[in-house]
Scaffold this motif. Structure first.
Motif, PDB file in Angstrom:
ATOM      1  N   ASN B  92     166.094  44.615 -33.756  1.00  0.00           N
ATOM      2  CA  ASN B  92     166.925  45.712 -34.277  1.00  0.00           C
ATOM      3  C   ASN B  92     166.318  46.393 -35.510  1.00  0.00           C
ATOM      4  OD1 ASN B  92     169.104  47.305 -33.974  1.00  0.00           O
ATOM      5  ND2 ASN B  92     170.599  45.892 -34.896  1.00  0.00           N
ATOM      6  N   LEU B  93     165.024  46.700 -35.425  1.00  0.00           N
ATOM      7  CA  LEU B  93     164.361  47.378 -36.557  1.00  0.00           C
ATOM      8  C   LEU B  93     163.734  48.712 -36.140  1.00  0.00           C
ATOM      9  CD1 LEU B  93     162.488  44.681 -38.709  1.00  0.00           C
ATOM     10  CD2 LEU B  93     164.375  46.124 -39.414  1.00  0.00           C
ATOM     11  N   ILE B  94     164.237  49.279 -35.056  1.00  0.00           N
ATOM     12  CA  ILE B  94     163.701  50.564 -34.597  1.00  0.00           C
ATOM     13  C   ILE B  94     163.929  51.625 -35.682  1.00  0.00           C
ATOM     14  CG2 ILE B  94     164.082  52.443 -32.903  1.00  0.00           C
ATOM     15  CD1 ILE B  94     162.606  50.177 -31.647  1.00  0.00           C
ATOM     16  N   GLY B  95     162.894  52.426 -35.923  1.00  0.00           N
ATOM     17  CA  GLY B  95     163.022  53.482 -36.936  1.00  0.00           C
ATOM     18  C   GLY B  95     162.554  53.044 -38.320  1.00  0.00           C
ATOM     19  N   PHE B  96     162.141  51.773 -38.415  1.00  0.00           N
ATOM     20  CA  PHE B  96     161.713  51.275 -39.725  1.00  0.00           C
ATOM     21  C   PHE B  96     160.184  51.159 -39.820  1.00  0.00           C
ATOM     22  CE2 PHE B  96     166.078  50.120 -39.496  1.00  0.00           C
ATOM     23  CZ  PHE B  96     166.552  49.979 -40.783  1.00  0.00           C
ATOM     24  N   ASN B  97     159.484  51.666 -38.788  1.00  0.00           N
ATOM     25  CA  ASN B  97     158.014  51.471 -38.671  1.00  0.00           C
ATOM     26  C   ASN B  97     157.243  51.688 -39.955  1.00  0.00           C
ATOM     27  OD1 ASN B  97     158.923  51.532 -36.096  1.00  0.00           O
ATOM     28  ND2 ASN B  97     157.075  52.517 -35.286  1.00  0.00           N
ATOM     29  N   ASN B  98     157.555  52.791 -40.636  1.00  0.00           N
ATOM     30  CA  ASN B  98     156.706  53.171 -41.764  1.00  0.00           C
ATOM     31  C   ASN B  98     157.250  52.739 -43.122  1.00  0.00           C
ATOM     32  OD1 ASN B  98     154.801  54.381 -40.091  1.00  0.00           O
ATOM     33  ND2 ASN B  98     156.138  56.176 -39.880  1.00  0.00           N
ATOM     34  N   ARG B  99     158.240  51.868 -43.092  1.00  0.00           N
ATOM     35  CA  ARG B  99     158.767  51.377 -44.381  1.00  0.00           C
ATOM     36  C   ARG B  99     157.951  50.173 -44.838  1.00  0.00           C
ATOM     37  NH1 ARG B  99     165.194  51.684 -44.707  1.00  0.00           N
ATOM     38  NH2 ARG B  99     165.467  53.729 -43.756  1.00  0.00           N
ATOM     39  N   TYR B 100     157.874  50.041 -46.158  1.00  0.00           N
ATOM     40  CA  TYR B 100     157.211  48.876 -46.736  1.00  0.00           C
ATOM     41  C   TYR B 100     158.255  47.776 -46.970  1.00  0.00           C
ATOM     42  CZ  TYR B 100     152.911  51.451 -47.378  1.00  0.00           C
ATOM     43  OH  TYR B 100     151.762  52.148 -47.139  1.00  0.00           O
ATOM     44  N   PRO B 101     157.816  46.503 -47.033  1.00  0.00           N
ATOM     45  CA  PRO B 101     158.800  45.415 -47.209  1.00  0.00           C
ATOM     46  C   PRO B 101     159.763  45.634 -48.368  1.00  0.00           C
ATOM     47  CG  PRO B 101     156.674  44.487 -46.671  1.00  0.00           C
ATOM     48  CD  PRO B 101     156.465  45.967 -46.795  1.00  0.00           C
ATOM     49  N   HIS B 102     159.268  46.215 -49.499  1.00  0.00           N
ATOM     50  CA  HIS B 102     160.166  46.372 -50.640  1.00  0.00           C
ATOM     51  C   HIS B 102     161.238  47.439 -50.393  1.00  0.00           C
ATOM     52  CE1 HIS B 102     157.263  49.600 -51.607  1.00  0.00           C
ATOM     53  NE2 HIS B 102     158.292  50.183 -52.176  1.00  0.00           N
ATOM     54  N   GLN B 103     161.061  48.216 -49.294  1.00  0.00           N
ATOM     55  CA  GLN B 103     162.070  49.237 -48.982  1.00  0.00           C
ATOM     56  C   GLN B 103     163.114  48.712 -47.987  1.00  0.00           C
ATOM     57  OE1 GLN B 103     159.045  52.027 -47.698  1.00  0.00           O
ATOM     58  NE2 GLN B 103     159.455  53.357 -49.462  1.00  0.00           N
ATOM     59  N   LEU B 104     163.036  47.421 -47.661  1.00  0.00           N
ATOM     60  CA  LEU B 104     163.970  46.839 -46.695  1.00  0.00           C
ATOM     61  C   LEU B 104     165.024  45.998 -47.407  1.00  0.00           C
ATOM     62  CD1 LEU B 104     161.405  45.534 -44.030  1.00  0.00           C
ATOM     63  CD2 LEU B 104     162.642  47.703 -43.994  1.00  0.00           C
ATOM     64  N   SER B 105     166.183  45.860 -46.752  1.00  0.00           N
ATOM     65  CA  SER B 105     167.224  44.981 -47.311  1.00  0.00           C
ATOM     66  C   SER B 105     166.871  43.534 -46.976  1.00  0.00           C
ATOM     67  CB  SER B 105     168.563  45.342 -46.696  1.00  0.00           C
ATOM     68  OG  SER B 105     168.563  44.948 -45.341  1.00  0.00           O
ATOM     69  N   GLY B 106     167.639  42.598 -47.528  1.00  0.00           N
ATOM     70  CA  GLY B 106     167.364  41.175 -47.293  1.00  0.00           C
ATOM     71  C   GLY B 106     167.344  40.837 -45.808  1.00  0.00           C
ATOM     72  N   GLY B 107     168.361  41.311 -45.074  1.00  0.00           N
ATOM     73  CA  GLY B 107     168.454  41.004 -43.652  1.00  0.00           C
ATOM     74  C   GLY B 107     167.313  41.641 -42.869  1.00  0.00           C
ATOM     75  N   GLU B 108     166.958  42.883 -43.240  1.00  0.00           N
ATOM     76  CA  GLU B 108     165.860  43.573 -42.542  1.00  0.00           C
ATOM     77  C   GLU B 108     164.532  42.843 -42.752  1.00  0.00           C
ATOM     78  OE1 GLU B 108     168.081  47.882 -43.060  1.00  0.00           O
ATOM     79  OE2 GLU B 108     166.445  47.348 -44.404  1.00  0.00           O
ATOM     80  N   LYS B 109     164.359  42.331 -43.965  1.00  0.00           N
ATOM     81  CA  LYS B 109     163.134  41.570 -44.240  1.00  0.00           C
ATOM     82  C   LYS B 109     163.060  40.334 -43.349  1.00  0.00           C
ATOM     83  CE  LYS B 109     162.526  42.784 -49.065  1.00  0.00           C
ATOM     84  NZ  LYS B 109     162.840  42.409 -50.415  1.00  0.00           N
TER      85      LYS B 109
END
Lengths: 527, 207
Positions: B92-109
């Motif tokens: 469930n991370l579609i659309g997050f391709n170009n984000r860096y880890p620090h731009q993700l929430s805890g669950g997304e990480k």
């Protein structure tokens, strides 16, 4: 890596008048001479305009200076990065020995490297077809003097990488791809900082290009001031140099953010080690060649040139005054730089104010100032009625030493203060009303290793300082570097070699003593 | 692998992964010896993946970069893109391709860590207390991801935890560790109905 503790949100508990006094002292000693040199060319009658900087003569100087600095960076990276990886991530033969020795080239003043390699001129031109008295020769010599900065910073960067990040890659790939894909990019900010240090030190160095007869900014500044007595022209020539280096220093500060430049606690954890296998002999040979070129050959050449033991005794007898004088001045310079550096760092790290941001940026400025330019600035500030007693006594040399080394001292101590939990001080302030007690018994005690490093660097820089001292030294007095410089121009090679060895010997002896104290302090704090 | 803090769970996991060499004993994967005091098969040849306690997401790479780095290098561009899409869809991370880890929430990480671990198509997945620092809701959500993963794929999962409830929810078989030794191994029911010794009994709070 950012320090674990952020700035605390209360006013510093040291008295305001004391802080103002420290800041004022910093401005008078460090900033004023530099400010003078920045403003002088554009002030009063016959003022220069910026267009002068773009004439053919300035263009040639700029080209030479940039080529020298960029060339030294490239060669330093080629040597420094592989060496850092070998020393921090592999089972290289005699790794611990190389780890102890790789910093020695920095402890030898660059002009001594230049003296040595100019003695080997014919040998080099025969085997490497390189004229040492040329731009490429100066690049070669400066690289040997400064590549350890790249190694030191790269090792620091590698040590600050979370071990899991590399292991997460090792699960899927071999060491080579992990080095290229993970370790190198994560250490890049530190590597670039090392490269920047090399750039700045090379572009502002006076001794090496002067000895190897390469016409770059610092040499031309010295000629304009020392031979033609044109201080405005000298200041004008300093202007582009200061501007370029200041922009780079500020960019580096922005790029590094809160990361520590040198990780003083590095090495406490268990490191990842790659086994070199059959390439271990090759890697060992590489390290041996680097160490030979930067330490063994210079020392051997000096020993050979200095001749028999009686020469050393003769030099010691005739130079004992200069040696004592140099040591006293370097110790005083180191201690005062430490005093000013500590309180400046404490103000920078423990207060939240816009003034502090300015102070932090101002503390970076001396990094970018050629020693010759600083010398001229000191003369112009202190050689005037009522305060010229400073100019006529050794105090002017000590002020030069402080201004020359304060940036390093502040960076190192700031880095140390970042690691101290402010709650330790707060607990102290709850128990006593005496700020000197809290600063002395808590902050300074916990900072002992950083304070030792800060003093040591200021002391070593002061002991080998040439450019500023050459201009400000009172008549009739000499430090060891000045005596070496003077004797060199009289062609007294034997005495020069013996004196260089004595200077290197003193530096190494003090380094060993420092290392002993440093290890004891670290062990005590660990207990 | 269930046991109190400091009992050696993580060390055992690192030995299985090939990140530590055992002083004695052997590690066998599918009957093949991969670690012993004299032999070490490099970690990347063990067909394993690992999710670290601190996730160890590469901060200089985007979500896509983190996943791409562990995938086979001889895949064509189209297949690579397709596979990355498929993996991101799974977590469930579609659309997050170009984000860096620090731009993700805890669950997304956490989900990215799982995605990266799956991207290399491992035979076994090692998980070192990956959900220990999460709030209860997020923990439950991610535990469901692991349970679904267990059902849908053929990957064997070794999950390290000191939390009994987590072990009881997630595991088919539980090994209880104490002071570097496995005290007892079995299904949840076996352990609860027949604890082998006093330590297991006390640790599982069996009356």
């Amino acid at each position: 890596m950012p320090g674990p503790f952020c700035k605390i949100n209360y006013t510093l508990n040291t008295p305001r008048f004391f802080n103002l006094g420290i800041i004022l002292l910093f401005i008078i000693i460090v900033i004023l001479p530099i400010l003078f040199m920045m403003v002088a060319p554009f002030w009063g009658q016959n003022a220069y305009h910026l267009g002068t900087l773009f004439d053919e003569r300035h263009f040639g100087l700029a080209k030479n200076s940039l080529e020298l600095a960029v060339g030294t960076i490239c060669l330093s990276l080629v040597i420094g990065i592989p060496l850092a990886f070998l020393l921090s991530r592999t089972n290289l033969w005699a790794k611990n020995l190389f780890k102890t020795l790789y910093l020695i080239p920095i402890l030898i003043p660059p002009y001594i490297h230049a003296i040595v390699w100019s003695h080997l001129d014919s040998w080099i031109s025969q085997f490497l077809s390189l004229d040492i008295h040329s731009l490429y020769g100066a690049i070669f010599v400066l690289t040997l003097a400064y590549f350890p900065f790249v190694t030191l910073m790269t090792i620091s960067g590698i040590k600050s990488i979370d071990r899991n990040l590399e292991e997460a890659s090792l699960i899927h790939h071999g060491p080579w791809k992990t080095l290229r894909g993970i370790t190198l990019p994560l250490a890049l900010p530190h590597i670039l900082s090392g490269a920047l240090f090399v750039f700045i030190f090379s572009i502002i160095d006076f001794g090496v290009p002067d000895i190897l007869r390469v016409n770059v900014y610092p040499v031309e500044i010295f000629i304009q001031f020392g031979a033609l007595y044109d201080e405005r022209a000298a200041a004008m020539l300093s202007f582009p140099l200061i501007t370029i280096t200041l922009i780079l220093v500020m960019l580096q500060k922005w790029y590094m953010g809160g990361r520590s430049y040198v990780n003083l606690t590095a090495g406490s954890g268990k490191d990842i080690t790659y086994h070199l296998g059959i390439i271990n002999p090759l890697a060992f040979t590489f390290c041996l060649i680097v160490f030979s070129l930067s330490v063994l050959i210079p020392v051997a050449v000096l020993v050979k040139k200095a001749g028999s033991l009686s020469n050393y005794i003769r030099v010691l007898n005739t130079s004992i005054d200069q040696i004592t004088y140099s040591l006293i001045l370097a110790v005083l310079g180191g201690l005062l730089a430490l005093f000013l550096g500590f309180f400046m760092s404490y103000i920078i790290e423990r207060t939240k104010s816009k003034v502090v941001i300015c102070l932090e940026l101002a503390s970076l400025i001396p990094f970018a100032i050629p020693a010759i330019t600083l010398g001229i600035g000191l003369i112009k500030v202190w050689n005037r009625p009522t305060i010229d007693f400073v100019f006529r006594c050794p105090l002017i040399i000590i002020l030069g030493y402080i201004a020359h080394s304060i940036s390093f001292t502040i960076r190192i101590i700031c880095s140390g203060i970042k690691q101290i939990n402010p709650h330790l001080e707060e607990a102290g302030f709850l128990g006593t009303s005496s700020w000197t007690k809290v600063v002395g018994k808590i902050v300074m005690a916990l900072l002992t290793p950083s304070l030792l490093v800060g003093f040591f660097i200021a002391f070593i820089l002061s002991l080998g300082e040439l450019g500023t001292t050459l201009l400000v030294i009172p008549p009739g007095r000499e430090t060891i570097p000045i005596k070496i410089y003077n004797l060199m121009h009289y062609g007294a090679d034997q005495m020069v070699a013996a004196l260089c060895l004595i200077l290197v010997g003193i530096t190494l002896a003090f380094s060993a003593i420092f290392l002993g104290f440093y290890k004891r302090a670290k062990m005590f704090l660990r207990c | 692998m269930l046991g109190p803090s400091g009992c050696g769970k993580t060390t055992l996991l690192r030995m299985i992964a090939g990140l530590e060499r055992p002083d004695e004993g052997r590690v066998l994967i599918d009957g093949i010896e991969v670690s012993s005091p004299n032999k070490m098969v490099p970690p990347f040849k063990r067909k394993l993946s690992m999710i670290f306690q601190d996730l160890a997401l590469w901060p200089h790479m985007t979500v896509k970069g983190n996943i791409k780095f562990v995938m086979e290098k001889n895949l064509t561009k189209d297949i690579l893109r397709e596979e990355i899409h498929e993996i991101l869809e799974k977590v469930n991370l579609i659309g997050f391709n170009n984000r860096y880890p620090h731009q993700l929430s805890g669950g997304e990480k956490q989900r990215l860590a799982i995605a990266r671990a799956l991207a290399s198509r491992p035979a076994y997945l090692l998980m070192d207390e990956p959900f220990s620092n999460l709030d209860l809701l997020l923990k439950e959500e991610l535990q469901n991801v692991v349970i679904k993963l267990k059902k849908d794929s053929q990957i064997g999962i070794i999950y390290v935890t000191h939390n009994i409830d987590e072990a009881l929810i997630l595991a088919n078989r539980i090994a209880i560790m104490n002071k570097g030794r496995i005290e007892q191994m079995g299904t949840k029911d076996e352990l609860l109905s027949n604890p082998k010794n006093e330590f297991v009994k006390r640790f599982l709070r069996v009356k």
